[in-house]
Design an enzyme around this catalytic site. Structure first.
Site, PDB file in Angstrom:
ATOM      1  N   SER A 181      -1.567  -0.745  11.863  1.00  0.00           N
ATOM      2  CA  SER A 181      -3.082  -1.082  12.260  1.00  0.00           C
ATOM      3  C   SER A 181      -3.920   0.158  12.238  1.00  0.00           C
ATOM      4  O   SER A 181      -3.825   0.842  11.361  1.00  0.00           O
ATOM      5  CB  SER A 181      -3.192  -1.855  13.769  1.00  0.00           C
ATOM      6  OG  SER A 181      -4.518  -2.231  14.048  1.00  0.00           O
ATOM      7  N   LYS A 185      -8.842  -4.829  11.993  1.00  0.00           N
ATOM      8  CA  LYS A 185      -7.758  -4.388  12.722  1.00  0.00           C
ATOM      9  C   LYS A 185      -7.490  -4.809  13.915  1.00  0.00           C
ATOM     10  O   LYS A 185      -6.085  -4.972  14.291  1.00  0.00           O
ATOM     11  CB  LYS A 185      -7.829  -2.770  12.616  1.00  0.00           C
ATOM     12  CG  LYS A 185      -7.940  -2.149  11.233  1.00  0.00           C
ATOM     13  CD  LYS A 185      -6.704  -2.405  10.735  1.00  0.00           C
ATOM     14  CE  LYS A 185      -6.225  -1.533   9.247  1.00  0.00           C
ATOM     15  NZ  LYS A 185      -5.099  -1.614   8.761  1.00  0.00           N
ATOM     16  N   TYR A 204     -14.430  -2.734   9.690  1.00  0.00           N
ATOM     17  CA  TYR A 204     -13.281  -2.499   9.793  1.00  0.00           C
ATOM     18  C   TYR A 204     -12.264  -2.626  11.113  1.00  0.00           C
ATOM     19  O   TYR A 204     -11.369  -3.387  11.028  1.00  0.00           O
ATOM     20  CB  TYR A 204     -13.155  -0.783   9.594  1.00  0.00           C
ATOM     21  CG  TYR A 204     -11.709  -0.123   9.542  1.00  0.00           C
ATOM     22  CD1 TYR A 204     -10.839  -0.405   8.329  1.00  0.00           C
ATOM     23  CD2 TYR A 204     -11.417   0.667  10.473  1.00  0.00           C
ATOM     24  CE1 TYR A 204      -9.583  -0.071   8.368  1.00  0.00           C
ATOM     25  CE2 TYR A 204     -10.250   1.318  10.439  1.00  0.00           C
ATOM     26  CZ  TYR A 204      -9.231   0.816   9.173  1.00  0.00           C
ATOM     27  OH  TYR A 204      -7.999   1.470   9.400  1.00  0.00           O
ATOM     28  N   ARG A 249      -1.765  -2.313  -5.778  1.00  0.00           N
ATOM     29  CA  ARG A 249      -2.568  -2.789  -6.837  1.00  0.00           C
ATOM     30  C   ARG A 249      -2.530  -2.243  -8.130  1.00  0.00           C
ATOM     31  O   ARG A 249      -2.540  -2.547  -9.358  1.00  0.00           O
ATOM     32  CB  ARG A 249      -3.979  -3.206  -6.544  1.00  0.00           C
ATOM     33  CG  ARG A 249      -4.101  -4.284  -5.325  1.00  0.00           C
ATOM     34  CD  ARG A 249      -5.419  -4.201  -5.075  1.00  0.00           C
ATOM     35  NE  ARG A 249      -6.058  -3.074  -4.265  1.00  0.00           N
ATOM     36  CZ  ARG A 249      -7.305  -2.901  -3.773  1.00  0.00           C
ATOM     37  NH1 ARG A 249      -8.156  -3.757  -3.886  1.00  0.00           N
ATOM     38  NH2 ARG A 249      -7.679  -1.683  -3.021  1.00  0.00           N
ATOM     39  N   GLY A 271       0.609  -1.140  -0.016  1.00  0.00           N
ATOM     40  CA  GLY A 271      -0.041   0.025   0.136  1.00  0.00           C
ATOM     41  C   GLY A 271       0.824   1.213  -0.045  1.00  0.00           C
ATOM     42  O   GLY A 271       0.374   2.332   0.522  1.00  0.00           O
TER      43      GLY A 271
END
Length: 307
Positions: free
Chosen positions: A148, A166, A162, A39, A14
């Site tokens: 995190s 996490k 979400y 990606r 990322g």
């Protein structure tokens, strides 16, 4: 023992935008060789230009390598890491940063949202660690860092999918930290506050009103500032919980740290925090519940028919 980042091969998932890109810039400034995985090939190309400019600006000899991959696909992650190792050398520091948030009410989100959050935010981390772990153990050196979220320290309306993913990352990090004992591999975890990123902008457009009201008291931080705190914590060499710029969140993290290593010189302050924190938690939980209750009739209007 402090960690010298110069010449270290850092792999960041990322890494094409947001906190990931800001972290990559910090490592470039420190002279690290950086691989960013994402990606989106177009975003990777733009990020590579930014990092090369940072290297020139800071007179860094950093080598920048980019590789497209989807962390939800184990094979793609393994191939991306293999390409990075072939290009630069063994991975010294792994930053598991890839992730996203899709806020919403539990009763309105389909199971596919929960599955997607777990595939990306949790299993994506597992896949990435799998790709480097055996080599780090064989070489008896390396550092694995988990990015995190505040939502691994608390949970409230809008984040049921979400926060669960996490919290899973936090549990994984704590288990792995203990498992690598006796080796030269280290594990750290960061809990960033609300951060100004493209992903945060997208998240804000779909947040339920309760989520926004609970969060509105905390001002989001620039990604560059969050990244500086994380890298500074990594450089310290021995920190499991990495610092962040939000003072209140640091206090909360200290109060809910659990069974993890602690700095002996901070034991007394942390004990004092432990005495005060329940009072703060009492009032903050009441604040969150008050907001959720205020909007309950609208939130549950599909279930409750007004008489």
């Amino acid at each position: 023992m402090t960690l010298n980042l110069s010449g270290q091969h850092v792999v960041i998932t990322g890494g094409s935008e947001g906190i990931g890109l800001a972290l990559a810039e910090e490592f470039v400034k420190a002279g690290s060789n950086v691989t960013i995985i994402s990606r989106a090939s177009t975003k990777l190309a733009a990020a590579e230009l930014i990092l090369n400019e940072a290297a020139l600006k800071h007179k860094s000899n950093s080598f920048i390598f980019t590789q497209p991959a989807d962390v939800t696909n184990l094979f793609q992650v393994q191939e991306a890491v293999k390409a990075a190792v072939d290009e630069i050398g063994p991975v010294d520091i792994l930053i598991c940063n890839a992730g996203s948030s899709t806020p919403g009410y539990f009763h309105e989100q389909g199971i596919e949202v929960f599955e997607q959050m777990m595939r990306l935010n949790y299993l994506g981390v597992v896949h990435t660690v799998k790709a480097v772990y055996e080599d780090m153990i064989k070489r008896n050196t390396g550092h694995i860092c988990f990015i995190s979220s505040t939502m691994a320290l608390m949970g409230f309306t809008g984040y049921s999918a979400y926060a669960a993913s996490k919290y899973a990352v936090r549990g994984f990090a704590e288990c792995l930290r203990n498992e690598v004992q006796g080796s030269g591999v280290k594990v750290s975890i960061a809990f960033p506050p609300d951060t100004i990123t493209p992903g945060f902008d997208v998240e804000n457009r779909v947040k339920p009103i309760e989520t926004s009201e609970i969060s509105e008291g905390s001002k989001p931080f620039p990604a560059e500032q969050v990244a500086r705190y994380i890298v500074k914590g990594l450089e310290s060499g021995n920190s499991f919980h990495l610092p962040n710029p939000d003072f209140g969140l640091r206090i909360h993290a200290a109060a809910t740290k659990g069974i993890v290593p602690r700095n002996i010189f901070l034991l007394l302050p942390e004990m004092l925090i432990g005495l005060i924190a329940p009072i703060i938690h009492f009032f903050y939980a009441s604040f969150m519940d008050k907001i959720a209750t205020k909007h309950a009739s609208r939130r549950f209007s599909k279930f409750w028919n007004p008489s």
